[in-house]
Write a protein that holds these residues in place. Structure first.
Motif, PDB file in Angstrom:
ATOM      1  N   GLY A 253      46.936  40.391  42.728  1.00 46.90           N
ATOM      2  CA  GLY A 253      45.368  40.409  42.308  1.00 46.90           C
ATOM      3  C   GLY A 253      45.341  41.552  41.731  1.00 46.90           C
ATOM      4  O   GLY A 253      43.773  42.198  41.671  1.00 46.90           O
ATOM      5  N   LEU A 254      45.882  42.498  41.145  1.00 45.65           N
ATOM      6  CA  LEU A 254      46.136  43.631  40.686  1.00 45.65           C
ATOM      7  C   LEU A 254      44.720  43.492  39.552  1.00 45.65           C
ATOM      8  O   LEU A 254      43.692  44.410  39.371  1.00 45.65           O
ATOM      9  N   TRP A 255      44.620  42.710  38.864  1.00 47.30           N
ATOM     10  CA  TRP A 255      43.657  42.206  37.828  1.00 47.30           C
ATOM     11  C   TRP A 255      42.291  42.339  38.293  1.00 47.30           C
ATOM     12  O   TRP A 255      41.231  42.844  37.582  1.00 47.30           O
ATOM     13  N   LEU A 256      41.949  41.534  39.425  1.00 46.62           N
ATOM     14  CA  LEU A 256      40.745  41.675  40.106  1.00 46.62           C
ATOM     15  C   LEU A 256      40.178  42.886  40.642  1.00 46.62           C
ATOM     16  O   LEU A 256      39.326  43.535  40.584  1.00 46.62           O
ATOM     17  N   ASP A 257      41.493  43.597  41.213  1.00 44.59           N
ATOM     18  CA  ASP A 257      40.995  44.998  41.912  1.00 44.59           C
ATOM     19  C   ASP A 257      40.715  45.977  40.807  1.00 44.59           C
ATOM     20  O   ASP A 257      39.517  46.741  41.027  1.00 44.59           O
ATOM     21  N   LEU A 258      41.321  46.028  39.737  1.00 41.96           N
ATOM     22  CA  LEU A 258      40.968  46.855  38.756  1.00 41.96           C
ATOM     23  C   LEU A 258      39.413  46.585  38.171  1.00 41.96           C
ATOM     24  O   LEU A 258      38.683  47.397  37.722  1.00 41.96           O
ATOM     25  N   ALA A 259      39.302  45.096  37.834  1.00 44.43           N
ATOM     26  CA  ALA A 259      37.851  44.814  37.596  1.00 44.43           C
ATOM     27  C   ALA A 259      36.991  45.190  38.485  1.00 44.43           C
ATOM     28  O   ALA A 259      35.592  45.687  37.748  1.00 44.43           O
ATOM     29  N   ALA A 260      37.153  45.113  39.660  1.00 44.34           N
ATOM     30  CA  ALA A 260      36.182  45.369  40.763  1.00 44.34           C
ATOM     31  C   ALA A 260      35.714  46.936  40.764  1.00 44.34           C
ATOM     32  O   ALA A 260      34.772  47.439  40.729  1.00 44.34           O
ATOM     33  N   ARG A 261      36.936  47.822  40.540  1.00 49.88           N
ATOM     34  CA  ARG A 261      36.834  49.116  40.274  1.00 49.88           C
ATOM     35  C   ARG A 261      35.633  49.571  39.213  1.00 49.88           C
ATOM     36  O   ARG A 261      34.767  50.221  39.281  1.00 49.88           O
ATOM     37  N   ALA A 262      36.246  48.747  37.960  1.00 51.15           N
ATOM     38  CA  ALA A 262      35.072  49.337  36.774  1.00 51.15           C
ATOM     39  C   ALA A 262      33.610  48.737  37.023  1.00 51.15           C
ATOM     40  O   ALA A 262      32.756  49.397  36.719  1.00 51.15           O
ATOM     41  N   ASN A 263      33.831  47.655  37.563  1.00 49.80           N
ATOM     42  CA  ASN A 263      32.318  47.124  37.991  1.00 49.80           C
ATOM     43  C   ASN A 263      31.481  48.071  38.816  1.00 49.80           C
ATOM     44  O   ASN A 263      30.274  48.271  38.844  1.00 49.80           O
ATOM     45  N   ALA A 264      32.092  48.694  39.921  1.00 51.20           N
ATOM     46  CA  ALA A 264      31.682  49.350  40.716  1.00 51.20           C
ATOM     47  C   ALA A 264      31.052  50.658  40.279  1.00 51.20           C
ATOM     48  O   ALA A 264      30.162  51.334  40.384  1.00 51.20           O
ATOM     49  N   LYS A 265      31.902  51.085  39.599  1.00 54.88           N
ATOM     50  CA  LYS A 265      31.429  52.507  38.599  1.00 54.88           C
ATOM     51  C   LYS A 265      30.182  52.026  37.772  1.00 54.88           C
ATOM     52  O   LYS A 265      29.362  52.947  37.715  1.00 54.88           O
TER      53      LYS A 265
END
Lengths: 346, 346, 346, 346
Positions: A253-265
Motif C-alpha cells: 500500500g505504499l502508493w496510498l500511503d504516499l498519496a495520503a501524506r501529500a493530501n494531508a499536507k
C-alpha cells in the motif's frame, strides 16, 4: 519551500530499494523479465482486475497519448474537460500519437465533466458527419487538474453516457492515488466497476522517479498496443528498472500511503489559507490547492522564498487577492508546510 | 550464462550511487534541475563540443527516431546500412516520428557503408524527383550492428560524401563507447571532427538503466527539438533521474572503462572460437562476436544453459557450423565468459 | 430549390470549355504542362504578385490543410475562429497533415476574429512553454463561415498582431471571390498588401468542378511544398485538367462575375427575409444568409421542397422563428431565388 | 512523339461527354449525388462484386496510399516488389498515410513477386517481433511496373501465401485495364475470385482526366474509410465530376477498349524493336515496352523528337544498346507509333 509541483520532489527510498534489488544479474530485455511480471501482476491485484493488460512507460504524457491513440482513430473526437492535462499540458501529444484526433473540450466546475454537458456534446458529435469526425473516446482526469475528485458514482454516470454512445472511457490517473486516498474507496470501485475502460495510473508524482502504468481492463482493447508503444520509443530494453518502481509503489500500500501524506499536507495548507483570510477556489480533495490569498500573504511567501505558480498564469501578478496553485508532494518537508501555513495565517 | 544482449545486464553501482545522491530535495522539473545541467555539460566536455545541444531520453529507439525526424522531413530519404538498427529493430520508429521518411538501405561488408556505395545511392536519390522524395540524411552506426567499427578516417570519408550532397550525418552510437574504447581515439575525433552532425550516445547498453544522449553539434540543427521531444512523451518531468545516469557514466571515464571491459570479454570469446575450430564471421572490434561455431560446441553450450541468438535468425538451427551472435556486457560474469570459452574450445 | 450549399451547383460552361481546349495532345505530367504554367501565371496576375508560388489542388480541405502544415510544425498552435472551416468541417485534416498541430479556437462576432482577442490569445500562447506548444500560425476565413467579410483594414490589423508575434497569416479563401466582389477592392489589397502570407483561393464553390489555388506570397515559405503535396496524393499526373479550371475562372474576371452573381442572389433573399418578418442574424456580405425566419415561412418553404440547413444544426427543428442558413451559388436559378423570396415574404 | 508516359495523354471524349451531362442542376455534395451512385454501381457490376465498397479519388498515389493505410497499421509490414510504384514513385505516400508502415521490398523477374519469395519473406517477418513490426499486407501491381501481367492463377498463388499468413492482398491496378485486356479474363477472375481483397482500379492512365476507384471486396475492411479519405482531403465536394469519369469508362466496355488500343500500339513497337535488332527486356504484355535498342536507333529517335525515358535512369546515356521505356496510351497517334516503329526498324 517548493509548492510548484509534485514532480519537483524525490523518489521514495523503497522505490530505490526495489530498484537496487532488481539490479542484479542478467534477464531478458523488453519486459520479458521477472520484475516486470511481478509488477504487472501487482497492478492487476491492486485493481482487482486479473485479466487486465498492464504496461509501463516513463512519462504521463506518453501514457495518456498512447492510450488515447489506441482508443481513437486519427479522425476521432475525444471528449475531455477544457482544462484537461491532455489538452493543456502535453504539447499536443494525443494529436501526435493519434495522427490528428481532435480534442473536444468541455466546461465544468472544478475541472469535472458533468453527464449533461457530456451527453449534449456527444450528441452533437454524433451528428458531425464526415466534416466533424467520428465520436471516439471520453477522457476524464481523477484527481482532476483542479484538485477535485470524481466519486465512483460520478464516474459511473459519465461512463453510462459514454457507453450509451458506444465510446470507451479513459481515466488520466496521474494523481489517481490521491483520489483513492481521499475517497477511501477501492481502486476497482473508481475504475472498472464504475465503467472505466482504460486507466493511466501515475507513479511519477507519487514517489517514483518516472513510471506510469497503462491499464486496459478489456484485453481486446490492447490489441497491437505493444507495437504502438515500441514504435514510439517507449519500450525500455531494461524494462525491469521501470517495473521496479511501480512494484515498489504497489507493495504494502505504499502508493496510498504516499498519496495520503501529500493530501494531508494540502489540508494543512488549506486550513491555513482559510484562517488567513484567503479563499479556497476549489474543494481541496487531493494534494493541490487553488486559492485566492491576500496579496500581503503572497508577498510574505515570496520573501520567504516559497515557490508556487500564480494560476492560471502570471497575468495574476499584482492582483489582490492573488490566485495561486499550491501543490504538496509526499515528501514536501513538514517544516515547509508549517512554514508556509504560518505565513498564510499571517 | 547470458550472451543474448548487452541490455540483459545491469546498471553499474556508480550509476545508482549518483542517482541516489540526486534523490534529495525539490528541484524544478522537465530538465531545469542542476543534475541535468551538470550531465549535459559533462557530455559536452566528453565530446569537446562546448556549443553542442545535448538532451537525454530513456531509449535508443527514441533517440535515433527523434534525431532522424529532426533532420529529415516526411518526404526525406535517409540512407543507412541494410542491417542498421533503425531499419531492422525499431519497429519503424524513424518512419513514425518523421511521418514517413523512407530508409534507403545499402549493402556493405561488416555492417559498414562505403563511400562509393553511398555516393552512388545519393546520386540516384538526387535525381529521384517528387516521385522518389528528397535526399535528407545519412545515418551510420558505430560500433556497427555487426560488431565492427568505423575509424575516424572512415567516418570522415562518409561525411564528405554526405556533406557534398548537402546532407547531414547522423551516428547511432548505441555502442559508441565500445567503438571509442577499441579505437583509442577521442570522442571528438570520431564525431564532429570527422564530420558527424548528430550523435546518439548510448548509455543503456553500457551500465545505465535506461539513458541515451542526443547531441547536435550545431545548435541550429536543434531548433524546435525540445518541443519534438515533449510531444512524443520523451521529456521526463523528473529529469534528474535520467541525467544522473549519464552523469555517472561521463564521470572519471566510467563509460570508457565499462566499454573496455565488455570489449575485452568479447576478445576472450573470440579467441576461444578460433581455438575451438570456429570461424569469426566479422572482425571482433567491440563487444559482439559473430561466429560460425561447430555444432558440437553449440550443443555443449546449449546443454550448459548458455543464452545467445542464432544469427540472423533461428532458421540456422541444425546447421553445422552454427552461426551465432555472442554479446558481452561490462558485467557479464568472468566465470561465464571463461565457462563459455572453455566450451567453445572443446 | 437547393440552398443547402454552393457546392451543390455546377461548373460554369467556360470552365468546361477551357478544359476541352486543354484536352488535346500529349504534354508532360505532374504540372510541367503549358496550361498549368498559364494558370499559375494568371493567379499571380490576379493577385499582382509576380513572385508568389501558386499551386493547385482539387479540394478546399486539402488546400487549407497543406498550407497549415507547411506553416506550422506538429507542436504548433494555430489560432482561428471557433467556427472556422478548418476547425469544424475538415475532419481534423489540419491536424492530420501537420501531425498534431493544435487549433486554438477563439470567439468573435460574425465569424470574425478581433485584434484584441487574437492578441490576448497569442500572448497566452507565447507563455505556454513546452506544455502548451509553440505559437505558429494565424488563420482567418474571408468571406467568413457566417457570410461576413473582413475589410482590408481589418485583415491588416490582424496581420499586425500576427506578425508582431512572429506568426504568418493564412487566409482560407474558399469564398474569397465573394469577399472581393462585395468589397470592391483588389485581390492584392485584401491579401498581401494587408499582410496575408498564404492564401487558399477557392474555385470549387465558384464555378469550378473541383479546383483551389494555394498561394505563398513569399516563395521562401513554400520550400519543400511540392514534396508535401505529392506525398499526400494531391499532385495530379494530368495536372492540366485542374489548372484549366482555375485558368478559366481567372480569365476576363469570370471569378468575380460569378461571385457577384451569387452575392446578388443572396441580397435578394436577405431583403425577402426582412420583408417577411424574419431577422438577419448576420450582415449579408457574401453569398450566404443566416437568418431567423418565422416558422410559418419555414413550413411553406419545406412544403415547396426548398433544401437548406437549420443552423447550426437540426436541433433547431420546431423553434419559431427557425434559424437557417441559405446559400446561393452563381447558378442558383433565378426562378428558385424568386420562388423562395416569395415564400419568405409570406 | 511522346512515349514518356500514358499520363501525358488526354481524356477520352466520352469522359468529357458524361462530365458535361453531369454538369447540370443542383445535387447534394460529397458523393451523395446520383452520378456517384451510378458510377459506384457500374464499378461493382464491372467487377461482379455487388457487395463491394467502391470509392473514387483523383490520383493513383492517393488511392494506393489510402488503401494501404486502411489495411496496415503504422507498425505494419507491407510486402511488395522492389520496383513497385508504391515504393519508387509515390514520395513515401503509403508511409505518410499509414504513419510509418514499412515497405518490405522483394525481388522478382519482370516486376512480379513469386509465391516462394513472398512466403519466405512473410515467414521471416512473422518472427520479427516488436523490433521488426507486424506483418500486415501484401501489395502487387497488375499490370506491373515492367509491363508484364500476373495471370489469375499467379494472383491466386500469391493470395494463398498472403491469406495463409493472415494478410490481405492489395492490387495496384493503375493499369488494371491493360492487364485484363491482355489476359482476356474477367475483372472478377483477376481480383476477388483470385483472392484480391482490395483493388485500386485506375482511370487516369486510361482515358480519364484524373480518377481512380478504390474497391474493398469485403465491406468490413472499409470501416471508417470515408473518414480516412475525408481527413486526407480526398473527398471532393462536387464528387459527381470525379464519378462521371469512371462512369464513362465503365460504360459499354470503354475501359477495356481503350486499354486494348494502347496495348496494340505497344505490340507494334515491340515488333519494330525486334526487327530493328533491339532486344525486349521484358515480355510486352500491356502498354509499356522495356527494350535495349541500338544506339543508332536511339539517336535517330532523339533527332526525330521522340520523348521517352532511358531506364531505369539517365545514367544509361551513352550505352549501346540503350535501355529505354516506351509507353503507349489509348490515343498515342497512330502516325507517331508508325513513325517511331520505322525509326526503330532502321
Amino acid at each position: 519551500m517548493n509548492f510548484a509541483s509534485d514532480n519537483a520532489y524525490s523518489a521514495h527510498p523503497a522505490v530505490l530499494a526495489v530498484l537496487s534489488e532488481a539490479n542484479s544479474g542478467a534477464v531478458m530485455g523488453y519486459g520479458a523479465d521477472p520484475v516486470t511480471a511481478r509488477a504487472e501482476a501487482a497492478i492487476r491485484d491492486l485493481l482487482e482486475a486479473p485479466d487486465a493488460v498492464v504496461r509501463f512507460v516513463a512519462t504521463g504524457t506518453a501514457a495518456n497519448a498512447l492510450v488515447c491513440a489506441q482508443l481513437a482513430p486519427s479522425w476521432g473526437r475525444i471528449y475531455c474537460h477544457q482544462d484537461a492535462h491532455i489538452e493543456t499540458s502535453e504539447c499536443a501529444a494525443p494529436e501526435f500519437f493519434s495522427h490528428g484526433a481532435k480534442l473536444i473540450t468541455l466546461p465544468g466546475q472544478g475541472g469535472k465533466l458533468t453527464p449533461d454537458t457530456l451527453a449534449q456534446a456527444v450528441h452533437v458529435g454524433a451528428g458531425a458527419g464526415l466534416n466533424g469526425g467520428l465520436n471516439a473516446l471520453v477522457s476524464i482526469t481523477n484527481a482532476t487538474e483542479w484538485g477535485t475528485v470524481y466519486t465512483p458514482d460520478e464516474v459511473a454516470a459519465l461512463a453510462r453516457v459514454a457507453h450509451e454512445a458506444g465510446l470507451p472511457l479513459h481515466m488520466d490517473g496521474a494523481r489517481f492515488a490521491n483520489a483513492v486516498a481521499t475517497l477511501g474507496c477501492s481502486a476497482a470501485d473508481l475504475t472498472w466497476r464504475a465503467g472505466v475502460d482504460a486507466l493511466c495510473l501515475g507513479g511519477t508524482k507519487n514517489g517514483a522517479m518516472g513510471a506510469e502504468a497503462m491499464v486496459f481492463f478489456d484485453p481486446a482493447r490492447a490489441e497491437g498496443f505493444d507495437y504502438r508503444r515500441k514504435q514510439s520509443g517507449h519500450v525500455l530494453s531494461k524494462n525491469r528498472y521501470l517495473s521496479a518502481q511501480m512494484l515498489a509503489l504497489a507493495t504494502d500500500g505504499l502508493w496510498l500511503d504516499l498519496a495520503a501524506r501529500a493530501n494531508a499536507k494540502a489540508q494543512m495548507l488549506a486550513q491555513a489559507v482559510t484562517e488567513g483570510g484567503g479563499q479556497l477556489l476549489q474543494a481541496v480533495q487531493s494534494n493541490a490547492i487553488f486559492a485566492a490569498i491576500p496579496k500581503a500573504a503572497h508577498d510574505r511567501a515570496q520573501a520567504a522564498g516559497a515557490l508556487y505558480y500564480l494560476w492560471p498564469d502570471k497575468s495574476a501578478e499584482g492582483l489582490d487577492p492573488v490566485p495561486v496553485r499550491l501543490v504538496c508532494a509526499w515528501d514536501t518537508p513538514d517544516a515547509d508546510v508549517a512554514g508556509l501555513a504560518a505565513i498564510l495565517r499571517g
